[in-house]
Design a protein around this motif. Structure first.
Motif, PDB file in Angstrom:
ATOM      1  N   SER A   1     -21.411  19.066 -15.598  1.00 57.70           N
ATOM      2  CA  SER A   1     -22.513  19.449 -14.702  1.00 57.70           C
ATOM      3  C   SER A   1     -23.166  18.195 -14.145  1.00 57.70           C
ATOM      4  CB  SER A   1     -23.547  20.292 -15.447  1.00 57.70           C
ATOM      5  OG  SER A   1     -22.983  21.537 -15.795  1.00 57.70           O
ATOM      6  N   ALA A   2     -23.317  18.136 -12.832  1.00 55.12           N
ATOM      7  CA  ALA A   2     -23.709  16.880 -12.204  1.00 55.12           C
ATOM      8  C   ALA A   2     -24.745  17.058 -11.104  1.00 55.12           C
ATOM      9  CB  ALA A   2     -22.474  16.184 -11.633  1.00 55.12           C
ATOM     10  N   VAL A   3     -25.583  16.031 -11.000  1.00 55.94           N
ATOM     11  CA  VAL A   3     -26.476  15.861  -9.849  1.00 55.94           C
ATOM     12  C   VAL A   3     -25.877  14.749  -9.000  1.00 55.94           C
ATOM     13  CG1 VAL A   3     -28.771  15.158  -9.090  1.00 55.94           C
ATOM     14  CG2 VAL A   3     -28.520  16.586 -11.130  1.00 55.94           C
ATOM     15  N   LEU A   4     -25.639  15.027  -7.739  1.00 51.83           N
ATOM     16  CA  LEU A   4     -25.048  14.044  -6.828  1.00 51.83           C
ATOM     17  C   LEU A   4     -26.134  13.440  -5.959  1.00 51.83           C
ATOM     18  CD1 LEU A   4     -21.800  15.905  -5.639  1.00 51.83           C
ATOM     19  CD2 LEU A   4     -22.165  14.527  -7.702  1.00 51.83           C
ATOM     20  N   GLY A   5     -26.260  12.128  -6.012  1.00 50.98           N
ATOM     21  CA  GLY A   5     -27.245  11.427  -5.186  1.00 50.98           C
ATOM     22  C   GLY A   5     -26.597  10.857  -3.949  1.00 50.98           C
ATOM     23  N   ILE A   6     -27.216  11.079  -2.786  1.00 56.39           N
ATOM     24  CA  ILE A   6     -26.642  10.612  -1.525  1.00 56.39           C
ATOM     25  C   ILE A   6     -27.605   9.690  -0.806  1.00 56.39           C
ATOM     26  CG2 ILE A   6     -25.172  12.627  -1.267  1.00 56.39           C
ATOM     27  CD1 ILE A   6     -27.153  13.723   0.773  1.00 56.39           C
ATOM     28  N   ASN A   7     -27.050   8.896   0.087  1.00 61.64           N
ATOM     29  CA  ASN A   7     -27.773   7.858   0.814  1.00 61.64           C
ATOM     30  C   ASN A   7     -28.780   8.437   1.805  1.00 61.64           C
ATOM     31  OD1 ASN A   7     -27.937   5.804   3.219  1.00 61.64           O
ATOM     32  ND2 ASN A   7     -27.245   4.632   1.450  1.00 61.64           N
ATOM     33  N   GLY A   8     -29.867   7.723   1.991  1.00 62.47           N
ATOM     34  CA  GLY A   8     -30.909   8.169   2.918  1.00 62.47           C
ATOM     35  C   GLY A   8     -30.463   8.250   4.364  1.00 62.47           C
ATOM     36  N   GLN A   9     -29.431   7.487   4.752  1.00 58.82           N
ATOM     37  CA  GLN A   9     -28.973   7.525   6.141  1.00 58.82           C
ATOM     38  C   GLN A   9     -28.375   8.876   6.517  1.00 58.82           C
ATOM     39  OE1 GLN A   9     -26.519   3.837   6.781  1.00 58.82           O
ATOM     40  NE2 GLN A   9     -27.961   3.601   8.448  1.00 58.82           N
ATOM     41  N   LEU A  10     -27.982   9.654   5.513  1.00 60.49           N
ATOM     42  CA  LEU A  10     -27.391  10.964   5.789  1.00 60.49           C
ATOM     43  C   LEU A  10     -28.443  12.053   5.938  1.00 60.49           C
ATOM     44  CD1 LEU A  10     -24.532  10.781   3.140  1.00 60.49           C
ATOM     45  CD2 LEU A  10     -24.324  10.418   5.602  1.00 60.49           C
ATOM     46  N   ILE A  11     -29.687  11.721   5.640  1.00 59.07           N
ATOM     47  CA  ILE A  11     -30.743  12.724   5.585  1.00 59.07           C
ATOM     48  C   ILE A  11     -31.443  12.864   6.931  1.00 59.07           C
ATOM     49  CG2 ILE A  11     -32.859  13.427   4.405  1.00 59.07           C
ATOM     50  CD1 ILE A  11     -30.345  13.332   2.642  1.00 59.07           C
ATOM     51  N   GLU A  12     -31.605  14.103   7.353  1.00 60.19           N
ATOM     52  CA  GLU A  12     -32.472  14.430   8.491  1.00 60.19           C
ATOM     53  C   GLU A  12     -33.707  15.106   7.908  1.00 60.19           C
ATOM     54  OE1 GLU A  12     -32.071  13.676  11.584  1.00 60.19           O
ATOM     55  OE2 GLU A  12     -29.941  13.157  11.740  1.00 60.19           O
TER      56      GLU A  12
END
Length: 417
Positions: free
Chosen positions: A83-94
């Motif tokens: 079971s995982a939480v995936l963290g993504i880069n701020g540049q992908l966020i709107e």
């Protein structure tokens, strides 16, 4: 469900996978007494050109890096962590912040929960419509579809007065401001493919910058209303988060991070990138002979000035804010570089920004991150702090009395079903 080592058989492990441009970081933890106990944390360097601007562009290579980091982090466990939480880069966020002013028909009646639910529902609908309209103008007919990954309450007012819980208050106008973060649906598909390749069950997809907003929040909520500008200097990108009264005002990112400092240092000093990176880290930690640091400082100062221009441009995007917080919190692997603090302490860059007083930068230390217990065999370092923020997202840091936030989360769940 998954289980830990035999000596901790009562604990359920969670994997936090921080997918950065330069490194994948894997943190294995369990939650006890609403604290995150870190069992292991390891990393693996991304191969060249597997990530671009924080986005996965070579899935097989990123899968390899993730699998290596996970294997290293779980090698001492006698069970598989799935079971995982995936963290993504701020540049992908709107992201979009939406305010609704609701004029009540019966101002002399106490506000009821049904009214609050109706207002929040309208804000969430308007937020999505607002962002889709903006993306249509930006991308014309080929704008990406989006999915909500995070929402938080920024401000609640009744007739101009700030209130924490408006239920039971009388008044004419209820004003509610909510911050929403979205990710392109196509990228969610990429993350789902990544999880499938790694045999992971996605608990949540989280914007790494959002984790920064939780670094100082305690279980007893003494620090539940932090204010400041949080800046994460990653390998390939820099993410900025503005917090006011504990609420997120927005996220901005730009494509310049610690790797650029390392590359230019390599040009100045010669040798390999690995050697330049080690020299940069040793310099940041004040481990070098003072006589040999002049050339290093000059190189880093030139890059820091360019980096500062990115910070200035990013902060100008918060044009709806009348005042910016003066406290600037730095984190990430390059945060200890003294040149970053020096350029932030100069006067000229902030003249065109709405600071009420001179901004002051502060480098966050690992031991200042609350509700984290490190039980692993290795020490945590500054570059681990953003991952710790993601880890804290597994904690319940919302008070049971926070009616507005809890109502918002319930509405989001019902809208996504």
């Amino acid at each position: 469900m998954f289980w830990g080592r035999k000596k901790q058989a009562d604990h359920e492990y969670i994997l936090v996978l921080d997918i950065g441009t330069s490194f994948v970081k894997a943190v294995v933890c369990f939650i006890e007494d609403n604290q995150a106990h870190i069992v292991s944390h390891r990393r693996c360097k991304q191969t060249a050109n597997s990530m671009r601007g924080g986005m996965i562009v070579n899935l097989p290579e990123v899968v390899k890096a993730c699998r290596t980091a996970i294997d290293l982090a779980t090698q001492d466990l006698d069970t598989e962590v799935t079971s995982a939480v995936l963290g993504i880069n701020g540049q992908l966020i709107e992201s979009v912040t939406t305010t609704v002013h609701y004029d009540r028909a019966h101002s002399n009646h106490p506000l009821e929960h049904s009214e609050l639910k109706n207002i929040i529902y309208k804000i969430q609908q308007r937020s999505s419509e607002k962002l889709r309209s903006s993306l249509s103008e930006k991308f014309l007919e080929d704008h990406p579809d989006i999915e909500l990954i995070h929402a938080s309450v920024v401000d609640v007012q009744m007739d101009g007065y700030v209130v924490e819980n408006p239920i039971g208050f009388q008044g004419k106008r209820l004003s509610l401001t909510i911050f929403n973060a979205y990710v392109p649906t196509v990228y969610m598909g990429i993350l789902q493919n990544l999880a499938q390749e790694l045999n992971l069950n996605i608990l949540a997809v989280a914007a790494q910058p959002y984790g920064l907003s939780k670094l100082f929040v305690n279980n007893d909520l003494r620090s539940d209303n932090p204010e400041g500008i949080f800046i994460d200097i990653g390998g390939g990108t820099t993410d900025l988060v503005v917090l006011k009264n504990g609420g997120m005002e927005g996220i901005q990112s730009f494509a310049l991070g610690g790797d650029a400092f390392t590359r230019n240092l390599k040009k100045v000093l010669g040798g390999s990138l690995e050697k330049a990176e080690k020299i940069k880290i040793d310099y940041a930690n004040d481990l070098l002979d003072k006589r040999s640091t002049k050339k290093i400082s000059e190189s880093l100062m030139a890059d820091a000035r360019i980096w500062l221009s990115g910070v200035e441009i990013a902060l100008k995007e918060f044009h709806e804010l009348k005042i910016l917080p003066s406290k600037i919190y730095l984190t990430g692997g390059s945060a200890p570089l003294p040149e970053l603090r020096r350029v932030l302490l100069t006067k000229d860059w902030s003249k065109q920004l709405p600071f009420s007083k001179k901004p002051y930068p502060y480098v966050i230390k690992v031991d200042e991150v609350s509700e984290i217990v490190n039980e692993s065999k290795t020490e945590l370092c500054p570059s681990d702090i953003p991952s710790l923020g993601l880890t804290k997202l597994n904690l319940n840091l919302t008070s049971e009395d926070d009616v507005v936030t809890n109502t918002l989360q319930n509405i989001i769940k019902s809208m996504q079903e």
